[in-house]
Design a protein around this motif. Structure first.
Motif, short mmCIF file in Angstrom:
data_model
loop_
_atom_site.label_atom_id
_atom_site.label_comp_id
_atom_site.label_asym_id
_atom_site.label_seq_id
_atom_site.Cartn_x
_atom_site.Cartn_y
_atom_site.Cartn_z
N SER A 291 0.82 -1.20 0.00
CA SER A 291 0.00 0.00 0.00
C SER A 291 0.86 1.26 0.00
O SER A 291 0.37 2.35 -0.24
N PHE A 292 2.18 1.09 0.26
CA PHE A 292 3.08 2.24 0.28
C PHE A 292 4.09 2.17 -0.88
O PHE A 292 4.31 3.12 -1.59
N GLU A 293 4.70 1.03 -1.07
CA GLU A 293 5.68 0.82 -2.13
C GLU A 293 5.82 -0.68 -2.33
O GLU A 293 5.18 -1.45 -1.63
N PRO A 294 6.62 -1.15 -3.29
CA PRO A 294 6.64 -2.59 -3.61
C PRO A 294 6.89 -3.49 -2.41
O PRO A 294 7.61 -3.14 -1.48
N ALA A 295 6.27 -4.68 -2.44
CA ALA A 295 6.33 -5.63 -1.33
C ALA A 295 7.69 -6.32 -1.30
O ALA A 295 8.09 -6.97 -2.25
N ASN A 296 8.39 -6.19 -0.16
CA ASN A 296 9.73 -6.74 0.02
C ASN A 296 9.81 -7.50 1.33
O ASN A 296 8.91 -7.46 2.15
N GLU A 297 10.95 -8.16 1.52
CA GLU A 297 11.32 -8.65 2.84
C GLU A 297 12.79 -8.35 3.06
O GLU A 297 13.61 -8.47 2.15
N TYR A 298 13.13 -7.95 4.30
CA TYR A 298 14.50 -7.59 4.66
C TYR A 298 14.94 -8.44 5.85
O TYR A 298 14.18 -8.63 6.80
N PHE A 299 16.18 -8.93 5.78
CA PHE A 299 16.75 -9.74 6.85
C PHE A 299 18.05 -9.10 7.35
O PHE A 299 18.90 -8.70 6.56
N TRP A 300 18.20 -9.05 8.67
CA TRP A 300 19.45 -8.59 9.26
C TRP A 300 20.54 -9.65 9.13
O TRP A 300 20.26 -10.85 9.13
N SER A 301 21.78 -9.19 9.07
CA SER A 301 22.92 -10.06 9.33
C SER A 301 23.64 -9.51 10.55
O SER A 301 23.52 -8.33 10.88
N LYS A 302 24.38 -10.37 11.24
CA LYS A 302 25.11 -9.94 12.43
C LYS A 302 26.40 -9.25 12.00
O LYS A 302 27.10 -9.73 11.10
N THR A 303 26.69 -8.13 12.62
CA THR A 303 27.85 -7.33 12.25
C THR A 303 29.07 -7.75 13.05
O THR A 303 29.00 -7.85 14.28
N PRO A 304 30.21 -8.02 12.40
CA PRO A 304 31.44 -8.29 13.16
C PRO A 304 31.77 -7.13 14.08
O PRO A 304 31.47 -5.96 13.78
#
Length: 336
Positions: A291-304
């Motif tokens: 409803s706002f912008e294209p449908a995505n999914e985001y995943f974190w990675s752990k930062t060294p």
């Protein structure tokens, strides 16, 4: 279909009723014709698949006699060569959904839909699927399927926990009443009910980088190297996303856990089973929802510990790839 002297490509072109084109014939008059086949979901020992018969062959003397799904560990299963078969009781044109049961866990299979009439049997294209490996629980007693992809074991659903695995509580921030701030917080997904369980919670990067873990005991947040190993195993960044996304889509609003149409390249053959969630920005605004912008999914990675950047990986309905982003001191909330 258009062929050109200056190109090796074959292209589909729109046409007009007044146009005149060449014709080629193909053998098979009277055979049924199959449409799309789509994997709906899998468990440890089951796979649910939807397929479609789009033509019965056009001869009233040869109606559809049977239709169903065949499945095998080898490509191109058939009614004469299969490991599992499920037959639909309705032999007719249209879509149908069947569940094949008694499969082996953590096993790759090929599936095809078929329809048979008095002339012969027609098949859909192959799809590749994998059953889940096992079920584990987190400290809140939420259950998760796991999947083996290459040499890696992944959760097959987004984390939904509200505590560290030592039992200490995470700080909850209601995005409707407060902006996000630096600190250990999580927030609910904008999807209600069962879909909130399916898509999980959003977590701050401070939780991801904490020495304590929100993952079930024995599990951890993936590093960049873990994501890159997964991507390489699935064929590279241009195609890996499609192999990680669920195949369902919605033409208008995928708030029920479906991707926005056309969900390009989605096969979920890895059974990673990514669904569209978007992410929550530091202002409390939800991004990446249709409803706002294209449908995505985001995943974190752990930062060294020696880096000041936080990396995330993104999947989208509009492409089959997977992209990485760096965030400097980000307070955004992504899935784990």
């Amino acid at each position: 279909l258009s062929l050109n002297w200056s190109s090796t490509e074959a292209n589909l072109w729109p046409n007009f009723p007044e146009d005149g084109y060449s014709v080629r014939c193909i053998w098979g008059e009277g055979n049924p014709r199959m449409g799309d086949i789509r994997l709906n979901n899998t468990t440890l020992d089951q796979a649910t698949i939807t397929a479609e018969v789009i033509s019965d062959g056009g001869d009233v003397n040869y109606p559809i006699l049977s239709r169903g799904i065949v499945l095998s560990a080898n490509p191109s299963p058939s009614v004469d060569s299969y490991d599992y078969i499920s037959t639909d009781p309705l032999g007719e044109i249209g879509s149908f959904t069947l569940t094949l049961m008694g499969l082996n866990n953590n096993t790759a299979y090929y599936a095809r839909a078929y329809a048979t009439n008095g002339v012969g049997t027609a098949y859909s294209k192959d799809i590749k699927l994998r059953t889940y490996n096992q079920v584990i629980n987190d400290i809140d007693d939420n259950s998760y399927y796991t999947v083996v992809i290459g040499d890696q074991h992944w959760l097959a659903r987004n984390l939904n926990v509200t505590k560290y695995n030592d039992g200490s509580e995470l700080i909850f921030i209601d995005p409707q009443t407060a902006h996000l701030h630096d600190g250990s917080y999580y927030t609910y997904s904008p999807f209600p009910g069962d879909n909130a369980v399916n898509v999980g919670n959003f977590y701050s990067i401070s939780i991801i980088n904490d020495s304590k873990s929100i993952c079930p005991v024995g599990w951890r947040i993936p590093f960049i190297e873990d994501w890159e190993t997964l991507i390489d195993y699935l064929g590279g960044s241009e195609v890996a996303g499609g192999k990680m996304k669920t195949t369902s889509f919605d033409t208008e609003y995928p708030g029920n856990g479906n991707w926005l149409y056309p969900n390009f390249g989605a096969t979920n053959e890895s059974n990673f089973s990514a669904v569209p969630t978007g992410y929550q920005g530091s202002s409390g605004y939800f991004y990446g929802l249709p409803s706002f912008e294209p449908a995505n999914e985001y995943f974190w990675s752990k930062t060294p510990s020696n880096e000041n950047k936080n990396w995330s990986y993104s999947l989208s309905y509009s492409y089959s790839g997977i992209e990485s982003y760096s965030w400097l001191g980000s307070e955004n909330g992504h899935e784990d």
